[in-house]
Design an enzyme around this catalytic site. Structure first.
Site, PDB file in Angstrom:
ATOM      1  N   HIS A 149      46.097  10.932   8.071  1.00 15.76           N
ATOM      2  CA  HIS A 149      45.787  10.349   9.374  1.00 15.76           C
ATOM      3  C   HIS A 149      45.754  11.466  10.404  1.00 15.76           C
ATOM      4  CE1 HIS A 149      45.789   8.084  12.963  1.00 15.76           C
ATOM      5  NE2 HIS A 149      47.077   8.197  13.223  1.00 15.76           N
ATOM      6  N   CYS A 197      47.522   2.402  12.992  1.00 10.45           N
ATOM      7  CA  CYS A 197      46.837   3.531  12.357  1.00 10.45           C
ATOM      8  C   CYS A 197      46.918   3.507  10.830  1.00 10.45           C
ATOM      9  CB  CYS A 197      47.383   4.851  12.892  1.00 10.45           C
ATOM     10  SG  CYS A 197      47.168   5.055  14.678  1.00 10.45           S
ATOM     11  N   ASN A 242      42.666  11.374  17.636  1.00 12.73           N
ATOM     12  CA  ASN A 242      43.250  10.284  16.854  1.00 12.73           C
ATOM     13  C   ASN A 242      42.400   9.030  17.050  1.00 12.73           C
ATOM     14  OD1 ASN A 242      44.758   8.160  15.824  1.00 12.73           O
ATOM     15  ND2 ASN A 242      46.682   8.804  16.754  1.00 12.73           N
TER      16      ASN A 242
END
Length: 329
Positions: A256, A116, A286
């Protein structure tokens, strides 16, 4: 004396599947509820790619939109970087496929894997190449179809992830614009907090690994939460100090999009108002490395930030990896 070249963002782009997977849909698949998911994550729905689609399809669209905004022609791009953990193939790379499809005939192209945090890693590399005079225009992209590696029988993880891609075109800028500072870090001792066990050279695909469902995302939730909050706070502090900025100098924080509780914990540390935090988590979940460029593109196109504003992007991921970047648009 040669003037220092500063790299900045010339265009942004994003692409998301049309299909929506809502919390109510998940209630029919696993033992969960909308209330449980929203309370613990802040997610209400996520986008899921159709069968037959691949990561490069969405990365291509995001890059095309970033080029269109910038006014730069694909043939003038020197490099295409794609941050992904769900490439179309092990090789050729997803970036190779996108480069060919865009028509960036002379550009080098490669994938980067940092989970990520991948977009921040790629952004730091692209910035450094331009500042060193080794390239003029670089497409920094990130894309993942996490639905392809999500176990939809595991209620602790299947509620979290979605699909999408985002991109920026980096190029030389003048004045006070550009990437002001960045920081990237890793800690391999945390490798068991967030992982995909099988499919590599350590545990190649076999009938046994498939039967044991080892080709799906695994996560130690509590360990990941504690790490994430600390990582986002420390990386934010680092880039603020490097660039001589105070928290109130930042027009928009772009974190994020993993978990609303993680974002809120970091936000409160710096006393950041809600309206200065870019949030797409509620509707996209996500989307791995692409979550930051997707949010940046969406908020930029909506007029929430503009030229001269400073944004701070910060994230974390498996590896463990984390980082941040301060950018004046």
């Amino acid at each position: 004396m040669t003037a220092r070249i500063r790299a900045g963002i010339l265009g942004t782009g994003s692409a998301l599947p049309k299909r929506v997977l809502s919390n109510s849909d998940l209630e029919k698949m696993v033992d969960t509820s909308n209330e449980w998911i929203v309370t613990r994550t802040g997610i209400e729905e996520r986008r899921i790619a159709e069968p037959g689609e691949a990561t490069s399809d969405y990365v291509f669209q995001a890059c095309e939109r970033a080029l269109e905004m910038s006014g730069v022609q694909a043939r003038d791009v020197d490099m295409v970087i794609c941050a992904t953990v769900t490439p179309d193939h092990m090789f050729p790379t997803t970036a190779n496929l996108v480069q060919d499809r865009l028509g960036c005939a002379d550009a080098s192209a490669f994938d980067l894997s940092a989970a990520c945090s991948g977009f921040l890693y790629a952004l730091s590399l692209g910035t450094s190449m331009i500042e060193a005079g080794r390239a003029k225009y670089i497409l920094v992209s990130a894309g993942d179809l996490l639905s392809r590696i999500t176990d939809y029988t595991d209620r602790s993880t299947c509620v979290l992830f979605g699909d999408g891609a985002g991109a920026v075109l980096l190029g030389p800028v003048e004045g006070e614009r550009g990437v002001l500072s960045f920081a990237i870090h890793s800690d391999g001792s945390g490798k068991d907090a967030l992982y995909l066990k099988a499919g590599g050279s350590r545990f190649p695909a076999t009938a046994e690994t498939v039967a044991n469902r080892e080709h799906f995302i695994g996560m130690a939730g509590r360990d990941t939460f504690k790490f994430a909050v600390n990582a986002m706070v420390s990386a934010t502090e680092e880039v603020l100090e490097q660039s001589g900025l105070a928290p109130e100098d930042v027009a928009l924080y772009v974190p994020h999009q993993a978990n609303l509780r993680i974002i809120d914990a970091a936000r409160r540390k710096f006393h950041i108002p809600d309206d200065r935090v870019a949030l797409t988590l509620k509707k996209y979940g996500n989307t791995s490395a692409s979550s930051i460029p997707i949010a940046l593109d969406e908020f930029y196109r909506a007029g929430r930030v503009g030229e001269g504003d400073t944004v701070l992007c910060v994230g974390f991921g498996g590896g463990l990896t984390w980082g941040a970047a301060a950018i004046r648009l």
